[in-house]
Design a protein around this motif. Structure first.
Motif, PDB file in Angstrom:
ATOM      1  N   GLN A  39       0.839  -1.181   0.000  1.00  0.00           N
ATOM      2  CA  GLN A  39       0.000   0.000   0.000  1.00  0.00           C
ATOM      3  C   GLN A  39       0.880   1.238   0.000  1.00  0.00           C
ATOM      4  O   GLN A  39       1.875   1.320   0.726  1.00  0.00           O
ATOM      5  N   ILE A  40       0.538   2.192  -0.875  1.00  0.00           N
ATOM      6  CA  ILE A  40       1.394   3.356  -1.079  1.00  0.00           C
ATOM      7  C   ILE A  40       1.601   4.144   0.207  1.00  0.00           C
ATOM      8  O   ILE A  40       2.654   4.736   0.428  1.00  0.00           O
ATOM      9  N   SER A  41       0.600   4.152   1.077  1.00  0.00           N
ATOM     10  CA  SER A  41       0.701   4.913   2.323  1.00  0.00           C
ATOM     11  C   SER A  41       1.370   4.123   3.444  1.00  0.00           C
ATOM     12  O   SER A  41       1.439   4.590   4.578  1.00  0.00           O
ATOM     13  N   SER A  42       1.887   2.931   3.145  1.00  0.00           N
ATOM     14  CA  SER A  42       2.466   2.087   4.187  1.00  0.00           C
ATOM     15  C   SER A  42       3.723   1.395   3.679  1.00  0.00           C
ATOM     16  O   SER A  42       3.924   1.244   2.471  1.00  0.00           O
ATOM     17  N   ASP A  43       4.575   0.957   4.602  1.00  0.00           N
ATOM     18  CA  ASP A  43       5.779   0.214   4.259  1.00  0.00           C
ATOM     19  C   ASP A  43       5.546  -1.296   4.287  1.00  0.00           C
ATOM     20  O   ASP A  43       6.439  -2.075   3.956  1.00  0.00           O
ATOM     21  N   MET A  44       4.356  -1.700   4.688  1.00  0.00           N
ATOM     22  CA  MET A  44       4.041  -3.121   4.813  1.00  0.00           C
ATOM     23  C   MET A  44       3.850  -3.751   3.436  1.00  0.00           C
ATOM     24  O   MET A  44       3.124  -3.228   2.603  1.00  0.00           O
ATOM     25  N   GLU A  45       4.526  -4.889   3.201  1.00  0.00           N
ATOM     26  CA  GLU A  45       4.374  -5.615   1.940  1.00  0.00           C
ATOM     27  C   GLU A  45       3.585  -6.890   2.195  1.00  0.00           C
ATOM     28  O   GLU A  45       3.764  -7.562   3.213  1.00  0.00           O
ATOM     29  N   TYR A  46       2.709  -7.223   1.244  1.00  0.00           N
ATOM     30  CA  TYR A  46       1.843  -8.393   1.386  1.00  0.00           C
ATOM     31  C   TYR A  46       2.138  -9.381   0.250  1.00  0.00           C
ATOM     32  O   TYR A  46       2.443  -8.981  -0.880  1.00  0.00           O
ATOM     33  N   ARG A  47       2.013 -10.661   0.577  1.00  0.00           N
ATOM     34  CA  ARG A  47       2.182 -11.721  -0.419  1.00  0.00           C
ATOM     35  C   ARG A  47       1.019 -12.697  -0.276  1.00  0.00           C
ATOM     36  O   ARG A  47       0.816 -13.284   0.796  1.00  0.00           O
ATOM     37  N   VAL A  48       0.240 -12.856  -1.331  1.00  0.00           N
ATOM     38  CA  VAL A  48      -0.907 -13.760  -1.295  1.00  0.00           C
ATOM     39  C   VAL A  48      -0.887 -14.636  -2.544  1.00  0.00           C
ATOM     40  O   VAL A  48      -0.231 -14.317  -3.545  1.00  0.00           O
ATOM     41  N   GLU A  49      -1.588 -15.753  -2.482  1.00  0.00           N
ATOM     42  CA  GLU A  49      -1.744 -16.648  -3.631  1.00  0.00           C
ATOM     43  C   GLU A  49      -3.219 -16.709  -3.992  1.00  0.00           C
ATOM     44  O   GLU A  49      -4.077 -16.920  -3.127  1.00  0.00           O
ATOM     45  N   ARG A  50      -3.522 -16.517  -5.270  1.00  0.00           N
ATOM     46  CA  ARG A  50      -4.902 -16.468  -5.717  1.00  0.00           C
ATOM     47  C   ARG A  50      -5.090 -17.295  -6.985  1.00  0.00           C
ATOM     48  O   ARG A  50      -4.230 -17.305  -7.872  1.00  0.00           O
ATOM     49  N   GLU A  51      -6.233 -17.977  -7.074  1.00  0.00           N
ATOM     50  CA  GLU A  51      -6.624 -18.672  -8.292  1.00  0.00           C
ATOM     51  C   GLU A  51      -7.432 -17.716  -9.161  1.00  0.00           C
ATOM     52  O   GLU A  51      -7.868 -16.648  -8.706  1.00  0.00           O
ATOM     53  N   PHE A  52      -7.664 -18.126 -10.417  1.00  0.00           N
ATOM     54  CA  PHE A  52      -8.409 -17.253 -11.320  1.00  0.00           C
ATOM     55  C   PHE A  52      -9.815 -17.000 -10.806  1.00  0.00           C
ATOM     56  O   PHE A  52     -10.365 -15.901 -10.971  1.00  0.00           O
ATOM     57  N   GLU A  53     -10.421 -18.010 -10.146  1.00  0.00           N
ATOM     58  CA  GLU A  53     -11.768 -17.842  -9.607  1.00  0.00           C
ATOM     59  C   GLU A  53     -11.818 -16.754  -8.533  1.00  0.00           C
ATOM     60  O   GLU A  53     -12.861 -16.120  -8.331  1.00  0.00           O
ATOM     61  N   ASP A  54     -10.699 -16.526  -7.858  1.00  0.00           N
ATOM     62  CA  ASP A  54     -10.646 -15.451  -6.869  1.00  0.00           C
ATOM     63  C   ASP A  54     -10.712 -14.085  -7.555  1.00  0.00           C
ATOM     64  O   ASP A  54     -11.327 -13.146  -7.040  1.00  0.00           O
ATOM     65  N   PHE A  55     -10.066 -13.986  -8.720  1.00  0.00           N
ATOM     66  CA  PHE A  55     -10.159 -12.752  -9.508  1.00  0.00           C
ATOM     67  C   PHE A  55     -11.606 -12.536  -9.965  1.00  0.00           C
ATOM     68  O   PHE A  55     -12.109 -11.407  -9.948  1.00  0.00           O
ATOM     69  N   GLU A  56     -12.262 -13.615 -10.389  1.00  0.00           N
ATOM     70  CA  GLU A  56     -13.657 -13.511 -10.817  1.00  0.00           C
ATOM     71  C   GLU A  56     -14.544 -13.041  -9.667  1.00  0.00           C
ATOM     72  O   GLU A  56     -15.470 -12.244  -9.866  1.00  0.00           O
ATOM     73  N   TRP A  57     -14.263 -13.550  -8.461  1.00  0.00           N
ATOM     74  CA  TRP A  57     -15.064 -13.160  -7.309  1.00  0.00           C
ATOM     75  C   TRP A  57     -14.845 -11.687  -6.965  1.00  0.00           C
ATOM     76  O   TRP A  57     -15.788 -10.967  -6.624  1.00  0.00           O
ATOM     77  N   LEU A  58     -13.603 -11.213  -7.078  1.00  0.00           N
ATOM     78  CA  LEU A  58     -13.320  -9.800  -6.846  1.00  0.00           C
ATOM     79  C   LEU A  58     -14.105  -8.938  -7.837  1.00  0.00           C
ATOM     80  O   LEU A  58     -14.711  -7.928  -7.452  1.00  0.00           O
ATOM     81  N   GLN A  59     -14.096  -9.343  -9.097  1.00  0.00           N
ATOM     82  CA  GLN A  59     -14.841  -8.589 -10.113  1.00  0.00           C
ATOM     83  C   GLN A  59     -16.331  -8.586  -9.791  1.00  0.00           C
ATOM     84  O   GLN A  59     -17.007  -7.554  -9.939  1.00  0.00           O
ATOM     85  N   HIS A  60     -16.855  -9.709  -9.340  1.00  0.00           N
ATOM     86  CA  HIS A  60     -18.270  -9.800  -8.973  1.00  0.00           C
ATOM     87  C   HIS A  60     -18.581  -8.850  -7.817  1.00  0.00           C
ATOM     88  O   HIS A  60     -19.624  -8.167  -7.823  1.00  0.00           O
ATOM     89  N   CYS A  61     -17.693  -8.787  -6.824  1.00  0.00           N
ATOM     90  CA  CYS A  61     -17.901  -7.895  -5.679  1.00  0.00           C
ATOM     91  C   CYS A  61     -17.914  -6.428  -6.114  1.00  0.00           C
ATOM     92  O   CYS A  61     -18.705  -5.623  -5.607  1.00  0.00           O
ATOM     93  N   LEU A  62     -17.050  -6.076  -7.056  1.00  0.00           N
ATOM     94  CA  LEU A  62     -16.999  -4.707  -7.545  1.00  0.00           C
ATOM     95  C   LEU A  62     -18.267  -4.337  -8.314  1.00  0.00           C
ATOM     96  O   LEU A  62     -18.782  -3.222  -8.194  1.00  0.00           O
ATOM     97  N   LEU A  63     -18.774  -5.290  -9.095  1.00  0.00           N
ATOM     98  CA  LEU A  63     -19.950  -5.033  -9.924  1.00  0.00           C
ATOM     99  C   LEU A  63     -21.231  -4.935  -9.113  1.00  0.00           C
ATOM    100  O   LEU A  63     -22.188  -4.276  -9.537  1.00  0.00           O
ATOM    101  N   THR A  64     -21.280  -5.602  -7.966  1.00  0.00           N
ATOM    102  CA  THR A  64     -22.535  -5.719  -7.222  1.00  0.00           C
ATOM    103  C   THR A  64     -22.526  -4.969  -5.894  1.00  0.00           C
ATOM    104  O   THR A  64     -23.429  -5.153  -5.086  1.00  0.00           O
ATOM    105  N   GLN A  65     -21.517  -4.125  -5.640  1.00  0.00           N
ATOM    106  CA  GLN A  65     -21.468  -3.412  -4.359  1.00  0.00           C
ATOM    107  C   GLN A  65     -22.622  -2.424  -4.248  1.00  0.00           C
ATOM    108  O   GLN A  65     -23.141  -1.924  -5.252  1.00  0.00           O
ATOM    109  N   GLU A  66     -23.015  -2.142  -3.014  1.00  0.00           N
ATOM    110  CA  GLU A  66     -24.143  -1.254  -2.753  1.00  0.00           C
ATOM    111  C   GLU A  66     -23.659   0.023  -2.080  1.00  0.00           C
ATOM    112  O   GLU A  66     -22.586   0.076  -1.493  1.00  0.00           O
ATOM    113  N   GLY A  67     -24.507   1.054  -2.183  1.00  0.00           N
ATOM    114  CA  GLY A  67     -24.207   2.308  -1.512  1.00  0.00           C
ATOM    115  C   GLY A  67     -23.187   3.171  -2.211  1.00  0.00           C
ATOM    116  O   GLY A  67     -22.666   4.120  -1.612  1.00  0.00           O
TER     117      GLY A  67
END
Length: 364
Positions: A39-67
Motif C-alpha cells: 500500500q502506497i501509504s504504508s511500508d508493509m508488503e503483502y504476499r498472497v496466492e490467488r486462483e483465477f476464480e478469486d479474480f472472478e469473485w473480486l470482479q463480482h464484488c466490484l460489480l454488485t457493491q451497494e451504496g
C-alpha cells in the motif's frame, strides 16, 4: 491526470497499491498466481496466492457493491479471459499456432494481464475503496465465495433485455455519440487485435523452419541448413525476439483495449436501461390517477436522481477512459518502436561479425 470531479476524492481515506503478479504455479487442474503488493501509504508488503476464480469473485464484488453513488456509470476494468483463452477466445486455428510455438506455456504475459487488471482496479478512485480489494491483496486466505449464477435463464433474460433497450435513442447527444463510437470501435479494435496476432504468429511461423510433420527429406534439409548456418540461426532468433516484443507491446495494448471497449459498452447499456426506467416513470406519472400521483411522483424523483448520478459518473469515466486510452496506446507504440530498433541493432552487429568471419574463411 484526473478530472476535477475525481480529484475531490483525494480527501477521503484511501490509497492505491503497488501490485505485482510475480509467478504462476500449477496446482492440479488450476493455476495459482503469486501477488505481491504494498500500500502506497504504508511500508508493509503483502504476499498472497490467488486462483483465477478469486479474480472472478473480486470482479463480482466490484460489480454488485451497494451504496456507491453512480455505480452503474463506472467503466469497470475488464478481467482477462480465463487461462487457455487469452489472446484468442474463439479462433481454434490461432490457438493451435500459439501452442505450436510453445507460447501457451509462457505465463509471463498472462501474469502481466492480471497485474494490469489489479493496477486498474487499485488506481480507480472509487473501486479502490471497496473492502473486497483490500481483502484480496492483504489476507493470505482466499475470499469465501458464493456461487455466481450463470445459468441459461440469466443469459436469455439478458439477451432479451439487450435487444429491447440497446437501440433506445438517448436524450443526451454526448452519450448517443459515445454509444455510436463505441459500437464502431469495438468491432474495429477486436479485428485489429486478431489481425495483429495473426501477423505476428505468421511471421514467426515462416521463420521457424519446416516442422517434423512435413516431408522427411525437406525437414532433414531444413534442419541441416539451420545447423550449418549461424547466419540463419541469428535471423531466426531475431524474428522470434521481434515477435515477442510485438506481442508484449502493441499486441498487449490492443487486447486490453478490446476488452475495455466491451466494458464501456456494458456501462453505456446500464445507463440506457436506467434511461428507459426514467421515461417509464414519467409516463406512469402522467397517466396516474389522483390517488396514486404522490407515489408515482416519488418513484419518478428516485429514478431521476439515480439516472443523474449514473450520468455524472459516466461522463467523468468516459473522459478518463479516453485520456488513458490515448496515453496507453502512445506508450505501446513508443515501446514497440524502441524494441524493434534495439533488436535490429543487435542483429546487425551479429550479422556484421558473422560476415567478417565468413570472408576470412573464404580468404583462407
Amino acid at each position: 491526470m484526473m478530472d476535477a470531479g475525481i480529484e475531490d476524492n483525494s480527501n477521503h481515506d484511501f490509497s492505491g497499491y503497488d501490485v505485482r503478479v510475480t509467478d504462476a504455479a500449477q496446482n492440479g487442474d488450476t493455476f495459482v498466481y503469486v501477488i505481491k503488493s504494498q500500500q502506497i501509504s504504508s511500508d508493509m508488503e503483502y504476499r498472497v496466492e490467488r486462483e483465477f476464480e478469486d479474480f472472478e469473485w473480486l470482479q463480482h464484488c466490484l460489480l454488485t457493491q451497494e451504496g456507491v453513488t453512480g455505480l452503474h456509470g463506472i467503466i469497470f476494468p475488464p478481467l482477462p479471459a480465463k487461462p487457455g483463452t487469452f489472446l484468442s477466445n474463439s479462433e481454434a486455428k490461432t490457438k493451435k499456432k500459439i501452442e505450436s510455438l510453445a507460447m501457451v506455456d509462457n505465463w509471463q504475459m498472462y501474469c502481466r494481464a492480471l497485474e494490469e487488471y489489479l493496477h486498474l482496479v487499485t488506481a480507480h478512485p472509487v473501486l479502490v475503496k471497496n473492502p473486497a480489494v483490500h481483502s484480496f491483496l492483504k489476507h493470505r486466505e482466499p475470499p469465501i465465495k458464493t456461487k455466481v449464477k450463470k445459468g441459461i435463464f440469466n443469459k436469455l433474460t439478458q439477451a432479451v433485455e439487450e435487444l429491447r433497450k440497446e437501440h433506445h435513442k438517448d436524450i443526451d447527444d454526448f452519450f448517443q455519440n459515445e454509444r455510436d463510437s463505441n459500437l464502431t470501435l469495438t468491432a474495429f479494435t477486436k479485428a485489429a487485435a486478431e489481425k495483429f496476432l495473426e501477423i505476428v504468429l505468421t511471421e514467426q511461423t515462416l521463420h521457424l523452419g519446416i516442422g517434423q510433420d512435413d516431408d522427411p527429406a525437406d525437414y532433414a534439409f531444413a534442419k541441416m541448413c539451420l545447423k550449418l548456418s549461424e547466419v540463419l540461426d541469428t535471423v531466426k532468433k531475431n524474428f522470434e525476439k521481434v515477435a515477442e516484443n510485438d506481442l508484449n507491446t502493441l499486441g498487449f495494448n490492443l487486447e486490453l483495449h478490446s476488452r475495455f471497449q466491451d466494458a464501456e459498452k456494458e456501462m453505456l447499456f446500464r445507463r440506457t436501461c436506467k434511461l428507459v426506467d426514467v421515461e417509464t416513470a414519467n409516463k406512469n406519472l402522467g397517466q396516474a390517477k389522483p390517488h396514486k400521483k404522490a407515489a408515482m411522483e416519488d418513484i419518478k424523483k428516485a429514478a431521476d436522481k439515480e439516472f443523474d448520478e449514473i450520468s455524472g459518473m459516466a461522463k467523468v469515466e468516459i473522459q478518463r477512459y479516453h485520456r488513458e486510452r490515448v496515453r496507453a496506446f502512445q506508450k505501446a507504440l513508443i515501446e514497440l518502436s524502441d524494441s524493434q530498433l534495439q533488436s535490429a541493432r543487435e542483429c546487425c552487429v551479429e550479422l556484421k561479425q558473422q560476415l567478417a568471419e565468413f570472408k576470412q574463411l573464404c580468404a583462407e
